[in-house]
Design an enzyme around this catalytic site. Sequence first.
Site, PDB file in Angstrom:
ATOM      1  N   ARG A 324       0.811  -1.222   0.000  1.00 50.04           N
ATOM      2  CA  ARG A 324       0.000   0.000   0.000  1.00 50.04           C
ATOM      3  C   ARG A 324       0.847   1.277   0.000  1.00 50.04           C
ATOM      4  O   ARG A 324       0.492   2.256  -0.647  1.00 50.04           O
ATOM      5  CB  ARG A 324      -0.916   0.008   1.222  1.00 50.04           C
ATOM      6  CG  ARG A 324      -2.037  -0.967   1.050  1.00 50.04           C
ATOM      7  CD  ARG A 324      -2.989  -0.940   2.205  1.00 50.04           C
ATOM      8  NE  ARG A 324      -4.110  -1.809   1.899  1.00 50.04           N
ATOM      9  CZ  ARG A 324      -5.071  -2.108   2.759  1.00 50.04           C
ATOM     10  NH1 ARG A 324      -5.047  -1.617   3.985  1.00 50.04           N
ATOM     11  NH2 ARG A 324      -6.059  -2.890   2.408  1.00 50.04           N
ATOM     12  N   GLU A 472      -5.162  -1.724  16.762  1.00 49.35           N
ATOM     13  CA  GLU A 472      -4.411  -0.604  16.175  1.00 49.35           C
ATOM     14  C   GLU A 472      -3.740   0.285  17.218  1.00 49.35           C
ATOM     15  O   GLU A 472      -2.838   1.059  16.893  1.00 49.35           O
ATOM     16  CB  GLU A 472      -5.349   0.221  15.276  1.00 49.35           C
ATOM     17  CG  GLU A 472      -4.589   1.062  14.264  1.00 49.35           C
ATOM     18  CD  GLU A 472      -5.488   1.866  13.339  1.00 49.35           C
ATOM     19  OE1 GLU A 472      -6.676   1.521  13.198  1.00 49.35           O
ATOM     20  OE2 GLU A 472      -4.995   2.856  12.769  1.00 49.35           O
TER      21      GLU A 472
HETATM   22  P1  ADP Z   1      -9.327  -1.918  16.424  1.00 50.04           P
HETATM   23  O1  ADP Z   1      -9.350  -2.285  14.963  1.00 50.04           O
HETATM   24  O2  ADP Z   1      -7.960  -1.896  16.974  1.00 50.04           O
HETATM   25  O3  ADP Z   1     -10.317  -2.719  17.209  1.00 50.04           O
HETATM   26  P2  ADP Z   1     -11.175   0.311  16.131  1.00 50.04           P
HETATM   27  O4  ADP Z   1     -10.882   1.652  15.596  1.00 50.04           O
HETATM   28  O5  ADP Z   1     -12.027  -0.567  15.289  1.00 50.04           O
HETATM   29  O6  ADP Z   1      -9.779  -0.379  16.490  1.00 50.04           O
HETATM   30  O7  ADP Z   1     -11.891   0.420  17.538  1.00 50.04           O
HETATM   31  C1  ADP Z   1     -11.404   1.232  18.568  1.00 50.04           C
HETATM   32  C2  ADP Z   1     -12.584   1.675  19.407  1.00 50.04           C
HETATM   33  O8  ADP Z   1     -12.125   2.312  20.591  1.00 50.04           O
HETATM   34  C3  ADP Z   1     -13.497   2.681  18.692  1.00 50.04           C
HETATM   35  O9  ADP Z   1     -14.813   2.224  18.726  1.00 50.04           O
HETATM   36  C4  ADP Z   1     -13.311   3.962  19.499  1.00 50.04           C
HETATM   37  O10 ADP Z   1     -14.457   4.778  19.521  1.00 50.04           O
HETATM   38  C5  ADP Z   1     -12.970   3.405  20.877  1.00 50.04           C
HETATM   39  N1  ADP Z   1     -12.226   4.359  21.734  1.00 50.04           N
HETATM   40  C6  ADP Z   1     -11.170   5.128  21.393  1.00 50.04           C
HETATM   41  N2  ADP Z   1     -10.754   5.878  22.424  1.00 50.04           N
HETATM   42  C7  ADP Z   1     -11.560   5.581  23.470  1.00 50.04           C
HETATM   43  C8  ADP Z   1     -11.661   6.056  24.814  1.00 50.04           C
HETATM   44  N3  ADP Z   1     -10.843   7.005  25.271  1.00 50.04           N
HETATM   45  N4  ADP Z   1     -12.624   5.532  25.602  1.00 50.04           N
HETATM   46  C9  ADP Z   1     -13.484   4.580  25.143  1.00 50.04           C
HETATM   47  N5  ADP Z   1     -13.464   4.114  23.868  1.00 50.04           N
HETATM   48  C10 ADP Z   1     -12.513   4.603  23.036  1.00 50.04           C
END
Ligand code: ADP
Length: 515
Positions: A324, A472
Amino acid sequence: MKKFSHLLITILLVLSSCLGAFAQDKGFIPPPTEWDETYDVVVVGGGVAGLAAAYASHMAGADTVLIEKMPFVGGNSIINGGIYASYTSKLNLNEKLGLPPGNPEVHIQDSIAGGDNLPDPKLVEQFVYGSPVMLNLLLDNGLKVRDMLTRVGGHSEFRTYTTENQGGVDIVVTQYEMIKRENIPVQLNTKMVYIYREEPMKGNVLGIKVQTKEGTKNIRALNGVVLATGGFSADIAMRQLHVPWIDPSVPTTNHVGATGEGIKLAQQVGANTIHMSHIQLYPFADPNTGILDLVAVIPCNGPGFGMVYVDSNGERYVNEAERRDVNSMAALNSNGFPTFAIFNEEMIDLFTTREDLAWGMERNRVIKAATLEELVEKLNSLPFKGENINMNVNTLKATIERHNTFVENGVDEDFGKAIEPGMTRAMYAGPYYAIPQWPSVHHTMGGVTITPEAKVTDIWGEVIPGLFAAGEVTGGIHGTNRLGSNAVADALVFGKIAGEVAATGKAPVWPGLDK
Ligand code: ADP
């Protein structure tokens, strides 16, 4: 005089140690003596990593809660392309499609080479050997995938599965149903704003502070906190801190919640980070919006079968089967905005569906024409961000004809793409299709450092007791560049590891690594 200088030195030493302590304590909030809620394991973030962690922790017997700041679960996981790399699965698709069996060691090599040798082999090994287990778990719980395997950029084998609707939503819905069936509590609109540790940079992680619409509360985690808070592609300041040229003009495929505070809060209690300057652009996003829609997945799945990418003048600009980062940089340095994925009717069933193409055609995201002349006419009449391109039809025709000879001879003389006998097709006849595409910020490879048991480590290389991470939010797994379809497998596998280790102290052992 001697006495005086001794006194001065003593005063200076006391002062500097006070200042040091002050600097170390800055931002430290002592853990509460009473907690509002108590669980064994607190999982933060409801994407695929968090959902997998919460499920695994619960199934291992721990009283578990899932915390999510948005009004819904899913994060970026719900809007990704639903593609999943796994060297094998219970479906035996390799055999069914006449492909040789997948080789986990080759998957490991591809992933490490694809990240310029920066990925930690011990972490890669975990997600590669764990990926079929997690795929099978989802299949057992109702996930459906298409009857195809694709060779996505940087992979040397056809090992990428695509979910039924070609969207991460298929996986998230399956996982969420598993969570609901087990009655695992999920707290939405609940944002982690602090991680409690016994002492500044020392001792166990004890729990978290969260912000809700009603105010703040403190949640105790008896065994541990699992960070699954995703990346920071949607936080422009954080992006630019690490890669200044990825400024506000560069769009993102990410949801608004991908703002990276999970990483910063972990750093506050001592967590180390790695590879923060490696930020991936998805090369095939919608050029007008930067979004990774249903259509934007098709160019990712096509190159193994003979799909060609051309610039706005109709010339190839890259080895389509490349990684990519290579594809994105080549597009940015091509003849101009945007670029196009070209394929023909004969190839459709190999990597997409007629329904998806029809969806795209209704929205001008897929352009179909009987001939290359008509295709160019249509592309030239379609504005992209208000501007028209001026593609030369003879250039495009010459490009396709030359690529056809490469397929026939088995050698791509211009860009060295691997031509797979029986898989890579030439394009001799219409109808032809074009999908406009352009890079958009997609994945932040950097994040907190973890061990193969998903334990977060600190800036001195020590494990932070009670802090785990998956998905991630972590770094070190993909190096400079994540191969497409590796992320969901990584997030699911480390989600399971983090959940199980937090619950029981023991990591799962994957088939193939169990000797
Ligand atoms: P991964 O692929 O690693 O699971 P995602 O982006 O799909 O990552 O999911 C990460 C989730 O964490 C998202 O739904 C996001 O809204 C949530 N998130 C990020 N920061 C916080 C936080 N400070 N408190 C609660 N949830 C959070």
